[in-house]
Design an enzyme around this catalytic site. Structure first.
Site, PDB file in Angstrom:
ATOM      1  N   LYS A 190       1.925  -3.595  -4.100  1.00  0.00           N
ATOM      2  CA  LYS A 190       3.314  -3.869  -4.464  1.00  0.00           C
ATOM      3  C   LYS A 190       3.617  -3.532  -5.915  1.00  0.00           C
ATOM      4  O   LYS A 190       4.738  -3.187  -6.259  1.00  0.00           O
ATOM      5  CB  LYS A 190       3.639  -5.331  -4.175  1.00  0.00           C
ATOM      6  CG  LYS A 190       3.610  -5.612  -2.675  1.00  0.00           C
ATOM      7  CD  LYS A 190       4.410  -6.840  -2.335  1.00  0.00           C
ATOM      8  CE  LYS A 190       4.761  -6.857  -0.864  1.00  0.00           C
ATOM      9  NZ  LYS A 190       3.563  -7.065  -0.011  1.00  0.00           N
ATOM     10  N   GLU A 223      14.024  -9.992  -2.857  1.00  0.00           N
ATOM     11  CA  GLU A 223      13.719 -10.893  -1.755  1.00  0.00           C
ATOM     12  C   GLU A 223      12.207 -10.983  -1.651  1.00  0.00           C
ATOM     13  O   GLU A 223      11.499 -10.075  -2.061  1.00  0.00           O
ATOM     14  CB  GLU A 223      14.290 -10.323  -0.453  1.00  0.00           C
ATOM     15  CG  GLU A 223      13.387  -9.302   0.271  1.00  0.00           C
ATOM     16  CD  GLU A 223      13.159  -7.988  -0.480  1.00  0.00           C
ATOM     17  OE1 GLU A 223      13.874  -7.727  -1.466  1.00  0.00           O
ATOM     18  OE2 GLU A 223      12.250  -7.243  -0.083  1.00  0.00           O
ATOM     19  N   SER A 276      -4.581  -2.708   1.390  1.00  0.00           N
ATOM     20  CA  SER A 276      -3.334  -2.875   0.639  1.00  0.00           C
ATOM     21  C   SER A 276      -3.404  -4.012  -0.373  1.00  0.00           C
ATOM     22  O   SER A 276      -2.726  -3.972  -1.397  1.00  0.00           O
ATOM     23  CB  SER A 276      -2.165  -3.108   1.602  1.00  0.00           C
ATOM     24  OG  SER A 276      -2.465  -4.150   2.512  1.00  0.00           O
TER      25      SER A 276
HETATM   26  C1  LIG Z   1       3.528  -7.008   1.403  1.00  0.00           C
HETATM   27  C2  LIG Z   1       2.216  -6.596   1.889  1.00  0.00           C
HETATM   28  C3  LIG Z   1       2.062  -5.743   3.000  1.00  0.00           C
HETATM   29  C4  LIG Z   1       3.210  -5.287   3.866  1.00  0.00           C
HETATM   30  O1  LIG Z   1       4.124  -4.443   3.259  1.00  0.00           O
HETATM   31  P1  LIG Z   1       4.218  -2.885   3.547  1.00  0.00           P
HETATM   32  O2  LIG Z   1       5.516  -2.510   2.959  1.00  0.00           O
HETATM   33  O3  LIG Z   1       4.144  -2.663   5.023  1.00  0.00           O
HETATM   34  O4  LIG Z   1       3.076  -2.246   2.849  1.00  0.00           O
HETATM   35  C5  LIG Z   1       0.802  -5.327   3.340  1.00  0.00           C
HETATM   36  N1  LIG Z   1      -0.287  -5.755   2.654  1.00  0.00           N
HETATM   37  C6  LIG Z   1      -0.185  -6.579   1.589  1.00  0.00           C
HETATM   38  C7  LIG Z   1      -1.419  -7.007   0.894  1.00  0.00           C
HETATM   39  C8  LIG Z   1       1.063  -7.029   1.173  1.00  0.00           C
HETATM   40  O5  LIG Z   1       1.138  -7.857   0.121  1.00  0.00           O
END
Ligand SMILES: *Cc1c(COP(=O)(O)O)cnc(C)c1O
Length: 410
Positions: free
Chosen positions: A86, A108, A377
């Site tokens: 993010k 948000e 992620s």
């Molecule tokens: C917010 C989040 C996601 C989901 O968001 P995407 O826009 O689909 O990437 C995935 N993994 C983590 C660790 C997150 O914080």
């Protein structure tokens, strides 16, 4: 993206007239930045000094031996500032806000991760910051609310509707309409009205650009497959974008299977028949909605994946069969997380664990001289309450109860 913000059949910008001028300005500034190599350079410098770019690509040797198939590489977005991809998006939008001269940002947040990331950006760039969060989520994610407030953000609890992410988005739009002159809405994922999907995917594309270089360096050729979890779709688009032109690389998006595809307690938009095309929150995509267009209640063990819509860019790639979509259930996700911790000493976020679960189902069948990349992620530390609860850890339970007693006695 065409000039109306569409990707094939999907996307667009369904916005109230009052936001029209702001979207024109945003699109112009974004277009200027995309054409300006100095902007991307400024972004790279910021991300390498404030976050942890380039993030490593880790060879997961033990998991590779465990499955006995293709080599498993993990792209480590968990090592970013605030623990997830993010940061790529919010810092990029922060630079844009500085160029536009706006002094206030709103956002948000569902699980609180995007709110956290936005609050860090606002503190660093000296911007006023208001975060909208559903009441349900405020209750579930107290630690994130705590840190956002400590960094100077105002957290507004949204009590409308199901009191979760989609209600927070609606409330943020209401704020934007009222304060459009000095305020930028830092959208959290590759959804919403154009140019947000493409802009967010652009900032996130740094993931795939790095990963492609790294896999060539370590493995000597492109990977056979790339896996990413799909909530709104920003980390998936981030790693997929660079590989879209590589015809030998298969891209797999893993959605939240919750209690199972037949249970209706999931957030599967593209790999189940439960979702239908619709227009909401400013764009057209596949939504989990009933016949009247009312959004359905979604479920996932991962708070960051239980969104009713999905990136219009991914809906288009799904339409064109350029990305394959699968899902993983809560149970499969917990197993994948457990195995990854034990084998590699890495704690993926529950969201990211969906990508691991999806990959684990298939990797044993792939040739040993091939490689796959799993996009991690984020990191799982934030999920300790959920993970400890799911593993039914008795000493954790005792710890929580004891801390509660300590507070009620003081
Ligand atoms: C917010 C989040 C996601 C989901 O968001 P995407 O826009 O689909 O990437 C995935 N993994 C983590 C660790 C997150 O914080």
């Amino acid at each position: 993206m065409d000039q109306n913000g569409f990707f094939g059949n999907w996307g667009g910008a369904y916005i109230p007239e009052i936001l029209h001028q702001t979207f024109v300005e945003l699109k112009e500034e974004y277009t200027r930045c995309r054409k300006d190599p100095a902007f991307w350079q400024e972004y790279l410098t910021l991300m390498s000094t404030y976050s942890c770019r380039p993030t490593p690509l880790t060879y997961a040797e033990n998991l590779t031996h465990h499955f006995g198939g293709a080599k498993i590489y993990i792209k480590r977005e968990d090592l970013n500032h605030t623990g997830a991809h993010k940061a790529n998006n919010v810092m990029g939008q922060g630079l844009l806000v500085k160029r536009m001269g706006k002094k206030r940002v709103i956002a948000e947040t569902g699980a609180g991760q995007h709110g956290m990331a936005t609050a860090t950006m606002a503190a660093k760039f000296g911007l006023d910051c208001t975060i909208y969060m559903g009441e349900e989520d405020v209750l579930r994610q107290r630690p994130n609310v705590f840190w956002m407030e400590k960094m100077g953000a105002t957290v507004v609890t949204v009590k409308d509707g199901s009191r979760t992410l989609k209600d927070a988005i609606n409330e943020a739009f209401r704020d934007w309409v009222t304060n459009v002159d000095n305020t930028h809405y830092v959208f959290g994922t590759a959804c919403g009205p154009a140019p947000f999907p493409e802009m967010v995917a652009w900032f996130q594309s740094i993931i795939g650009i790095e990963a492609a270089k790294q896999i060539i360096q370590y493995h000597g050729k492109m990977p056979a497959r790339v896996y990413a979890c799909v909530g709104g779709g920003s980390n998936a688009m981030g790693i997929f974008k660079r590989f879209l032109d590589e015809s030998d690389v298969e891209l797999i998006g893993v959605e939240a299977g919750g209690h199972g595809a037949d249970s209706h307690a999931h957030a599967i938009r593209l790999s189940s028949p439960d979702a239908t095309p619709g227009v909401a929150q400013g764009y057209k995509t596949m939504f989990l909605q009933d016949e009247d267009g009312q959004m359905k209640h979604t479920h996932s063990v991962a708070a960051g994946l239980d969104y009713v819509g999905v990136s219009p860019i991914l809906s288009d790639l799904w339409d064109k069969k350029l990305v394959r979509f699968e899902s993983a259930t809560d149970t499969e996700v917990m197993q994948a997380l457990d195995l990854t911790m034990k084998q590699e000493g890495i704690i993926p976020a529950l969201e990211s664990s969906h990508a691991f679960a999806g990959a684990f189902k298939e990797v044993g069948k792939l040739a040993k001289d091939d490689a796959i990349i799993i996009n991690q992620s984020g990191r799982g530390d934030k999920d300790i309450f959920t993970i400890a609860h799911a593993f039914d850890d008795p000493s954790w339970k005792k710890f929580i109860i004891d801390r509660g007693k300590e507070y009620s006695n003081s």
